[in-house]
Design an enzyme around this catalytic site. Sequence first.
Site, short mmCIF file in Angstrom:
data_model
loop_
_atom_site.label_atom_id
_atom_site.label_comp_id
_atom_site.label_asym_id
_atom_site.label_seq_id
_atom_site.Cartn_x
_atom_site.Cartn_y
_atom_site.Cartn_z
CG ASN A 78 -1.79 -1.26 1.34
OD1 ASN A 78 -1.58 -2.18 2.02
ND2 ASN A 78 -2.68 -1.22 0.33
CB ILE A 85 0.22 6.33 2.47
CG1 ILE A 85 1.69 6.52 2.94
CG2 ILE A 85 -0.33 5.11 3.07
CD1 ILE A 85 1.88 7.38 4.24
CB CYS A 86 -3.19 3.24 -1.03
SG CYS A 86 -4.64 2.81 -1.81
CG HIS A 87 -4.84 4.47 5.58
ND1 HIS A 87 -5.79 4.75 5.94
CD2 HIS A 87 -4.45 3.42 6.11
CE1 HIS A 87 -6.32 4.22 6.92
NE2 HIS A 87 -5.19 3.45 7.16
#
Length: 194
Positions: A78, A85-87
């Site tokens: 992620n 950041i993929c969040h």
Amino acid sequence: MQRASRLKRELQMLSTEPPPGITCWQTEERIDDLRAQIVGGVGTPYEGGLFSLEVKIPERYPFEPPNIRFLTPIYHPNIDNSGRICHDALKLPPKGAWKPSLNISTVLTSIQLLMAEPNPDDPLMADISSEFKYNKCLFTEKAKKWTQEHAIQTNKRVVGDDKENAPDQKLSSRKRDALCSQQEAEEPLKRPCM
């Protein structure tokens, strides 16, 4: 004005009662340019590592989420080579879950949890995600190696807000590709986990 007073309160809280394994501070006199460090969780491939992050606060904060990226290279499905950041907590609705009631402390804590529990179904790095899903041993080995190479070394020197700790992104990408190619050549694709 609202942004500045809220940020001062949040930074005060982060300095007096920081979440376990997390520190955050402002750089120089700019309250909208922060640095943070997250200690890799026990029992994860990131254990023993100290990961530096850049936290940029937008003008419309808290109505927009902070922009956070890793400065320390990390092998994670992620998090990409640039540290993005993929969040959900870092995106506005409808695709994200950011809301003004969240704060820097809760977002950094959720990133720490993401490090411990990657989400392979919403990856930034498809190859690492596939490895995490189908060959977890190899993923764990590579993540530990990256932690040893990048995050443990950072732990040995004083980390500031200067550029010496910011990774050379092209070098980081080349290192990752070279490391992956080297390990794939040295080891069979599937090995039993021990």
